[in-house]
Design a protein around this motif. Structure first.
Motif, short mmCIF file in Angstrom:
data_model
loop_
_atom_site.label_atom_id
_atom_site.label_comp_id
_atom_site.label_asym_id
_atom_site.label_seq_id
_atom_site.Cartn_x
_atom_site.Cartn_y
_atom_site.Cartn_z
N GLU A 191 -2.68 -12.65 -12.15
CA GLU A 191 -3.38 -11.81 -11.74
C GLU A 191 -4.32 -12.21 -10.39
O GLU A 191 -5.52 -12.59 -10.64
N ASN A 192 -3.87 -12.50 -9.33
CA ASN A 192 -4.65 -13.13 -8.36
C ASN A 192 -5.63 -11.76 -7.82
O ASN A 192 -5.19 -11.32 -6.58
N ASN A 193 -6.68 -11.87 -8.35
CA ASN A 193 -7.84 -10.88 -7.70
C ASN A 193 -8.74 -11.29 -6.87
O ASN A 193 -9.68 -10.97 -6.59
N GLN A 194 -8.37 -12.64 -6.43
CA GLN A 194 -8.88 -13.32 -4.98
C GLN A 194 -10.36 -13.93 -5.44
O GLN A 194 -10.69 -14.75 -4.55
N TYR A 195 -10.82 -13.86 -6.64
CA TYR A 195 -11.93 -14.52 -7.02
C TYR A 195 -12.10 -15.35 -8.24
O TYR A 195 -11.30 -14.57 -9.35
N ALA A 196 -12.37 -16.40 -8.45
CA ALA A 196 -12.85 -17.22 -9.92
C ALA A 196 -14.20 -17.25 -9.93
O ALA A 196 -14.90 -17.89 -9.14
N ILE A 197 -14.95 -15.99 -10.65
CA ILE A 197 -16.36 -15.78 -10.43
C ILE A 197 -16.57 -15.64 -9.15
O ILE A 197 -16.26 -14.77 -8.32
N SER A 198 -17.57 -16.73 -8.43
CA SER A 198 -17.77 -16.54 -7.10
C SER A 198 -16.84 -17.29 -6.09
O SER A 198 -16.93 -17.16 -4.83
N LEU A 199 -16.02 -18.09 -6.47
CA LEU A 199 -15.08 -19.14 -5.83
C LEU A 199 -13.83 -18.07 -5.14
O LEU A 199 -13.03 -17.49 -5.83
N PRO A 200 -13.84 -17.89 -3.81
CA PRO A 200 -12.72 -17.30 -3.33
C PRO A 200 -11.64 -17.84 -3.43
O PRO A 200 -11.23 -19.21 -3.36
N ARG A 201 -10.10 -17.16 -3.39
CA ARG A 201 -9.00 -17.93 -3.58
C ARG A 201 -8.60 -19.13 -2.49
O ARG A 201 -8.22 -19.89 -2.82
N ALA A 202 -9.07 -18.79 -1.43
CA ALA A 202 -9.04 -20.05 -0.31
C ALA A 202 -9.58 -21.32 -0.69
O ALA A 202 -8.94 -22.29 -0.14
N LYS A 203 -10.62 -21.15 -1.56
CA LYS A 203 -11.07 -22.51 -1.88
C LYS A 203 -10.42 -22.93 -3.28
O LYS A 203 -11.06 -24.02 -3.90
N GLN A 204 -9.67 -22.25 -3.76
CA GLN A 204 -9.24 -22.43 -5.18
C GLN A 204 -7.89 -23.53 -4.91
O GLN A 204 -7.63 -24.39 -5.62
N THR A 205 -7.04 -23.13 -3.65
CA THR A 205 -5.91 -23.93 -3.84
C THR A 205 -5.57 -23.92 -2.00
O THR A 205 -5.65 -22.91 -1.47
N ARG A 206 -5.04 -24.89 -1.48
CA ARG A 206 -4.56 -25.18 -0.11
C ARG A 206 -3.23 -24.05 -0.06
O ARG A 206 -2.71 -23.97 1.09
N ALA A 207 -2.45 -23.97 -1.38
CA ALA A 207 -1.05 -23.33 -1.21
C ALA A 207 -1.13 -22.15 -0.53
O ALA A 207 -2.02 -21.30 -0.78
N GLU A 208 -0.29 -21.63 0.13
CA GLU A 208 -0.19 -20.46 0.83
C GLU A 208 -0.23 -19.14 -0.04
O GLU A 208 -0.72 -18.12 0.04
N THR A 209 0.60 -19.46 -0.96
CA THR A 209 0.73 -18.28 -2.02
C THR A 209 0.67 -19.09 -3.52
O THR A 209 0.65 -20.44 -3.57
N ILE A 210 0.30 -18.28 -4.56
CA ILE A 210 0.30 -18.85 -5.74
C ILE A 210 1.69 -19.02 -6.28
O ILE A 210 2.26 -19.84 -7.11
N ALA A 211 2.45 -18.05 -5.88
CA ALA A 211 3.90 -17.80 -6.26
C ALA A 211 4.81 -19.03 -6.19
O ALA A 211 5.49 -19.60 -6.90
N GLN A 212 4.38 -19.77 -4.94
CA GLN A 212 5.20 -20.93 -4.45
C GLN A 212 5.11 -21.96 -5.52
O GLN A 212 5.86 -22.91 -5.73
N LYS A 213 3.89 -22.25 -6.37
CA LYS A 213 3.85 -23.14 -7.35
C LYS A 213 5.13 -23.27 -8.13
O LYS A 213 5.28 -24.23 -8.73
N ALA A 214 5.65 -22.13 -8.42
CA ALA A 214 6.83 -22.18 -9.62
C ALA A 214 7.97 -23.08 -9.14
O ALA A 214 8.42 -23.58 -9.83
N LEU A 215 8.13 -23.06 -7.60
CA LEU A 215 9.19 -23.77 -6.94
C LEU A 215 9.19 -25.24 -7.27
O LEU A 215 10.17 -26.05 -7.66
N ALA A 216 8.15 -25.97 -7.46
CA ALA A 216 7.74 -27.33 -7.91
C ALA A 216 8.27 -27.49 -9.51
O ALA A 216 8.38 -28.72 -9.64
N PHE A 217 8.21 -26.42 -10.03
CA PHE A 217 8.83 -26.50 -11.56
C PHE A 217 10.33 -26.11 -11.81
O PHE A 217 10.81 -26.11 -12.91
#
Ligand SMILES: Cc1ncc(C[n+]2csc(CCOP(=O)(O)OP(=O)(O)O)c2C)c(N)n1
Length: 366
Positions: A191-217
């Motif tokens: 559930e990419n609601n774009q924040y982890a408390i105060s940390l925005p998604r762009a500072k969470q990961t350099r990946a363009e999408t979260i979805a693409q992380k599956a490809l590595a697996f």
């Protein structure tokens, strides 16, 4: 050996079916009859109403801190809809609507956030784990459940939901890996609601999408408009069917937005702008689904109003049940970690009970 490029086979799809004006792409629209659409709508309204009431109660000191989910209703009702009773769900702490859909009692949600163990006891006949508060600690449990299903050949599916911040936890990456290696029947929903408390998604990961992380697996990831309940249903249904066929896991990234604070203990104005929030108000998952229902003649304004009233009554009844069973029992904190208390804990419990008894007798005298 030459240096060369390895061609990777995968792509990441993105899906949206219902736009902000309630216009639908009919080629992609799922075949749901009016009764099903209204059931989905009611569940989303219930999620919203419960959230609003809980926020008021928290401000009145009637419940403890909780994690509001306003804005994420389509995500959670969309991913829970395709799950069968015999399947398993390993939930997020921000998805009471999904829990109620599965058969959790409304008052349990309130008991949980008030620190009562009864709120974490899975109801009879429901195959779900209780909510996990340690971030990212639960997807690995879903991977394990899925591996067990695979070994036993049960044809069940397990779904787990977690936030974008959780994907930075090592346990979550282990879960992605094991589910892939075992081709386990797991549906991961971020559930990419774009924040982890105060940390925005762009500072969470350099990946363009979260979805693409599956490809590595070694399996598919798909990014979905998480404020579009129809898209969520379509994508999750595909992932569930694929898992049930024995074709392994999927990672779904539901792109959504947390409209309220992270929990009732923080102030979101400190880390994001009002303009950003206003932009997302326009994308409200409920409003667009209402427009769709009316366009489709599945409902008129009067019926939507009746559903709202019905939900208000249901939430009110749940709150009343909660307040009846909400009797403080502080000594219970000793009861649920060990089947048998250690001598040290037994001594602490007795000391604690003696302190409580002294306090009660003092209070009676005054
Ligand atoms: C292991 C652990 N570390 C830190 C925390 C404190 N904490 C609570 S929620 C949260 C952010 C989680 O963000 P995300 O996974 O994106 O989920 P969201 O809350 O946005 O739904 C953190 C760091 C925690 N509960 N558990």
């Amino acid at each position: 050996m030459p240096r060369r490029k390895l061609k990777l086979q995968h792509e990441v799809e993105e899906l949206s079916i219902l736009d902000v004006d309630g216009q639908v792409d009919t080629a992609l629209e799922p075949a749901l009859n009016h009764d099903e659409l209204l059931r989905i709508y009611r569940a989303m309204v219930l999620t919203r109403e419960l959230d609003d009431r809980m926020l008021k109660m928290q401000r009145q000191g009637r419940i403890g801190t909780f994690a509001p989910c306003r804005g994420q209703e389509a995500t959670q009702i969309g991913y829970i809809y395709p799950m069968q009773k015999e399947d398993w769900v390993v939930p997020s702490y921000r998805a009471p609507g999904a829990q109620i859909w599965r058969g959790w009692h409304l008052e349990q949600i309130l008991l949980f956030w008030n620190g009562y163990e009864e709120g974490a006891r899975t109801p009879e006949g429901v195959n779900d784990l209780p909510v996990a508060i340690p971030v990212g600690s639960h997807p690995i449990l879903a991977a394990g459940i899925g591996m067990g299903m695979k070994l036993q050949g049960t044809k069940q599916v397990v779904l787990t939901a977690f936030g974008d911040g959780s994907t930075s936890e090592g346990d979550v990456l282990e879960a992605f890996n094991f589910a892939g290696v075992y081709q386990a029947p797991v549906v991961f929903v971020c559930e990419n609601n774009q924040y982890a408390i105060s940390l925005p998604r762009a500072k969470q990961t350099r990946a363009e999408t979260i979805a693409q992380k599956a490809l590595a697996f070694g399996y598919d990831g798909i990014k979905v408009d998480g404020n579009d309940v129809l898209a969520m249903i379509v994508v999750t249904t595909e992932a569930v069917n694929k898992a049930r066929r024995g074709d392994g896991p999927t990672l779904i990234e539901a792109f959504t937005y947390r409209m309220q604070m992270h929990t009732t203990a923080d102030d979101p104005k400190k880390y994001r702008s009002d303009e950003e929030v206003k932009e997302w108000e326009k994308k409200c998952p409920l409003l667009r689904f209402e427009k769709y229902l009316i366009n489709k003649k599945a409902a008129d304004e009067k019926l939507l109003q009746e559903i709202h009233q019905d939900v208000i009554d249901e939430v009110q009844a749940g709150l009343e049940r909660f307040e009846k069973c909400c009797v403080p029992q502080p000594d219970k904190l000793f009861d649920y970690t060990y089947a048998q208390l250690t001598p040290e804990l037994q001594a602490q419990k007795e000391e604690f009970l003696a302190i409580l008894a002294q306090r009660d007798s003092r209070n009676r005298k005054h």
